[in-house]
Design a protein around this motif. Structure first.
Motif, PDB file in Angstrom:
ATOM      1  N   GLY A  14       0.783  -1.233   0.000  1.00  0.00           N
ATOM      2  CA  GLY A  14       0.000   0.000   0.000  1.00  0.00           C
ATOM      3  C   GLY A  14       0.812   1.279   0.000  1.00  0.00           C
ATOM      4  N   THR A  15       2.120   1.178   0.042  1.00  0.00           N
ATOM      5  CA  THR A  15       2.965   2.375   0.094  1.00  0.00           C
ATOM      6  C   THR A  15       2.714   3.311  -1.089  1.00  0.00           C
ATOM      7  OG1 THR A  15       4.672   1.110   1.210  1.00  0.00           O
ATOM      8  CG2 THR A  15       5.353   3.191   0.201  1.00  0.00           C
ATOM      9  N   CYS A  16       2.518   2.754  -2.239  1.00  0.00           N
ATOM     10  CA  CYS A  16       2.418   3.563  -3.450  1.00  0.00           C
ATOM     11  C   CYS A  16       1.071   4.269  -3.601  1.00  0.00           C
ATOM     12  CB  CYS A  16       2.682   2.703  -4.679  1.00  0.00           C
ATOM     13  SG  CYS A  16       1.530   1.315  -4.863  1.00  0.00           S
ATOM     14  N   LEU A  17       0.042   3.746  -2.965  1.00  0.00           N
ATOM     15  CA  LEU A  17      -1.304   4.280  -3.213  1.00  0.00           C
ATOM     16  C   LEU A  17      -1.415   5.778  -2.952  1.00  0.00           C
ATOM     17  CD1 LEU A  17      -1.937   1.148  -3.194  1.00  0.00           C
ATOM     18  CD2 LEU A  17      -4.221   1.831  -2.473  1.00  0.00           C
ATOM     19  N   PRO A  18      -0.984   6.277  -1.781  1.00  0.00           N
ATOM     20  CA  PRO A  18      -1.140   7.720  -1.527  1.00  0.00           C
ATOM     21  C   PRO A  18      -0.105   8.580  -2.255  1.00  0.00           C
ATOM     22  CG  PRO A  18      -0.139   6.652   0.360  1.00  0.00           C
ATOM     23  CD  PRO A  18      -0.475   5.562  -0.615  1.00  0.00           C
ATOM     24  N   MET A  19       0.862   7.972  -2.903  1.00  0.00           N
ATOM     25  CA  MET A  19       1.923   8.726  -3.561  1.00  0.00           C
ATOM     26  C   MET A  19       1.501   9.272  -4.924  1.00  0.00           C
ATOM     27  SD  MET A  19       4.141   8.710  -1.334  1.00  0.00           S
ATOM     28  CE  MET A  19       4.678   7.814   0.121  1.00  0.00           C
ATOM     29  N   CYS A  20       0.460   8.730  -5.487  1.00  0.00           N
ATOM     30  CA  CYS A  20       0.026   9.191  -6.808  1.00  0.00           C
ATOM     31  C   CYS A  20      -0.799  10.461  -6.684  1.00  0.00           C
ATOM     32  CB  CYS A  20      -0.792   8.106  -7.512  1.00  0.00           C
ATOM     33  SG  CYS A  20      -1.461   8.696  -9.075  1.00  0.00           S
ATOM     34  N   PRO A  21      -0.362  11.527  -7.319  1.00  0.00           N
ATOM     35  CA  PRO A  21      -1.099  12.791  -7.216  1.00  0.00           C
ATOM     36  C   PRO A  21      -2.478  12.733  -7.859  1.00  0.00           C
ATOM     37  CG  PRO A  21       0.691  12.984  -8.806  1.00  0.00           C
ATOM     38  CD  PRO A  21       0.867  11.662  -8.127  1.00  0.00           C
ATOM     39  N   ASN A  22      -2.710  11.737  -8.697  1.00  0.00           N
ATOM     40  CA  ASN A  22      -3.997  11.628  -9.381  1.00  0.00           C
ATOM     41  C   ASN A  22      -4.850  10.471  -8.866  1.00  0.00           C
ATOM     42  OD1 ASN A  22      -3.653  13.810 -11.205  1.00  0.00           O
ATOM     43  ND2 ASN A  22      -2.228  12.557 -12.355  1.00  0.00           N
ATOM     44  N   ASN A  23      -4.428   9.873  -7.751  1.00  0.00           N
ATOM     45  CA  ASN A  23      -5.172   8.744  -7.189  1.00  0.00           C
ATOM     46  C   ASN A  23      -5.417   7.649  -8.233  1.00  0.00           C
ATOM     47  OD1 ASN A  23      -5.443   9.921  -4.586  1.00  0.00           O
ATOM     48  ND2 ASN A  23      -7.102  11.185  -5.371  1.00  0.00           N
ATOM     49  N   VAL A  50       7.194   5.233  -9.445  1.00  0.00           N
ATOM     50  CA  VAL A  50       8.162   4.147  -9.658  1.00  0.00           C
ATOM     51  C   VAL A  50       9.125   4.005  -8.484  1.00  0.00           C
ATOM     52  CG1 VAL A  50      10.046   3.348 -11.120  1.00  0.00           C
ATOM     53  CG2 VAL A  50       7.999   4.317 -12.161  1.00  0.00           C
ATOM     54  N   GLU A  51       9.618   5.124  -7.977  1.00  0.00           N
ATOM     55  CA  GLU A  51      10.642   5.073  -6.931  1.00  0.00           C
ATOM     56  C   GLU A  51      10.086   4.668  -5.569  1.00  0.00           C
ATOM     57  OE1 GLU A  51      11.872   9.094  -5.352  1.00  0.00           O
ATOM     58  OE2 GLU A  51      10.886   9.662  -7.220  1.00  0.00           O
ATOM     59  N   PHE A  52       8.773   4.696  -5.417  1.00  0.00           N
ATOM     60  CA  PHE A  52       8.199   4.425  -4.103  1.00  0.00           C
ATOM     61  C   PHE A  52       8.014   2.948  -3.819  1.00  0.00           C
ATOM     62  CE2 PHE A  52       6.742   8.855  -4.744  1.00  0.00           C
ATOM     63  CZ  PHE A  52       7.411   9.396  -3.658  1.00  0.00           C
ATOM     64  N   CYS A  53       8.094   2.112  -4.817  1.00  0.00           N
ATOM     65  CA  CYS A  53       7.962   0.682  -4.562  1.00  0.00           C
ATOM     66  C   CYS A  53       9.330   0.085  -4.292  1.00  0.00           C
ATOM     67  CB  CYS A  53       7.307  -0.033  -5.736  1.00  0.00           C
ATOM     68  SG  CYS A  53       7.164  -1.804  -5.427  1.00  0.00           S
ATOM     69  N   LEU A  54       9.530  -0.332  -3.056  1.00  0.00           N
ATOM     70  CA  LEU A  54      10.830  -0.894  -2.681  1.00  0.00           C
ATOM     71  C   LEU A  54      11.067  -2.253  -3.310  1.00  0.00           C
ATOM     72  CD1 LEU A  54      10.916   0.142   1.099  1.00  0.00           C
ATOM     73  CD2 LEU A  54      11.905   1.314  -0.892  1.00  0.00           C
ATOM     74  N   ARG A  55      10.002  -2.860  -3.794  1.00  0.00           N
ATOM     75  CA  ARG A  55      10.151  -4.159  -4.460  1.00  0.00           C
ATOM     76  C   ARG A  55      10.390  -4.007  -5.958  1.00  0.00           C
ATOM     77  NH1 ARG A  55       9.260  -8.893  -2.569  1.00  0.00           N
ATOM     78  NH2 ARG A  55       8.390  -9.602  -4.535  1.00  0.00           N
ATOM     79  N   GLY A  56      10.331  -2.804  -6.453  1.00  0.00           N
ATOM     80  CA  GLY A  56      10.555  -2.599  -7.882  1.00  0.00           C
ATOM     81  C   GLY A  56       9.438  -3.131  -8.748  1.00  0.00           C
ATOM     82  N   ALA A  57       8.234  -3.199  -8.167  1.00  0.00           N
ATOM     83  CA  ALA A  57       7.107  -3.770  -8.911  1.00  0.00           C
ATOM     84  C   ALA A  57       6.483  -2.781  -9.884  1.00  0.00           C
ATOM     85  CB  ALA A  57       6.040  -4.273  -7.935  1.00  0.00           C
ATOM     86  N   ILE A  58       6.789  -1.473  -9.669  1.00  0.00           N
ATOM     87  CA  ILE A  58       6.243  -0.466 -10.580  1.00  0.00           C
ATOM     88  C   ILE A  58       7.312  -0.140 -11.608  1.00  0.00           C
ATOM     89  CG2 ILE A  58       5.120   1.780 -10.777  1.00  0.00           C
ATOM     90  CD1 ILE A  58       4.499   1.667  -7.807  1.00  0.00           C
ATOM     91  N   LYS A  59       6.960  -0.342 -12.856  1.00  0.00           N
ATOM     92  CA  LYS A  59       7.976  -0.190 -13.913  1.00  0.00           C
ATOM     93  C   LYS A  59       7.462   0.722 -15.027  1.00  0.00           C
ATOM     94  CE  LYS A  59       9.374  -4.996 -13.116  1.00  0.00           C
ATOM     95  NZ  LYS A  59      10.441  -4.752 -12.157  1.00  0.00           N
ATOM     96  N   GLU A  60       8.387   1.498 -15.557  1.00  0.00           N
ATOM     97  CA  GLU A  60       8.069   2.250 -16.768  1.00  0.00           C
ATOM     98  C   GLU A  60       8.256   1.324 -17.961  1.00  0.00           C
ATOM     99  OE1 GLU A  60       8.834   6.887 -16.075  1.00  0.00           O
ATOM    100  OE2 GLU A  60      10.661   5.716 -16.008  1.00  0.00           O
ATOM    101  N   VAL A  61       7.328   1.379 -18.868  1.00  0.00           N
ATOM    102  CA  VAL A  61       7.388   0.458 -20.019  1.00  0.00           C
ATOM    103  C   VAL A  61       7.356   1.228 -21.331  1.00  0.00           C
ATOM    104  CG1 VAL A  61       6.368  -1.485 -18.816  1.00  0.00           C
ATOM    105  CG2 VAL A  61       4.874   0.153 -19.945  1.00  0.00           C
TER     106      VAL A  61
END
Ligand code: SF4
Ligand code: SF4
Length: 61
Positions: A14-23, A50-61
């Motif tokens: 859940g770390t990434c959820l509040p980090m997105c400015p557009n929800n 991208v940088e907020f996921c410590l597991r690297g699960a969010i990737k730019e493609v």
């Protein structure tokens, strides 16, 4: 640049959820697990999450 969350690498912390400015990141149920997913209609592809996921699960493609 579009971003994706790789379901197999997301632990649903859940770390990434509040980090997105557009929800644009929401919780979804998948295979009895709660994981994060990006709602593409709301994502402006800023790449900030991208940088907020410590597991690297969010990737730019
Ligand atoms: S920070 Fe990473 S592991 Fe945690 S919910 Fe978001 S994508 Fe999943
Ligand atoms: S790329 Fe930007 S708008 Fe898209 S989910 Fe990540 S933080 Fe939100």
């Amino acid at each position: 640049m579009p971003v994706i969350i790789v379901a197999e690498e997301c632990q649903g912390c859940g770390t990434c959820l509040p980090m997105c400015p557009n929800n644009a990141i929401v919780y979804v149920e998948k295979d009895d697990c709660t994981i994060a997913e990006i709602v593409s209609e709301n994502c402006v592809e800023c790449g900030e999450c991208v940088e907020f996921c410590l597991r690297g699960a969010i990737k730019e493609v």
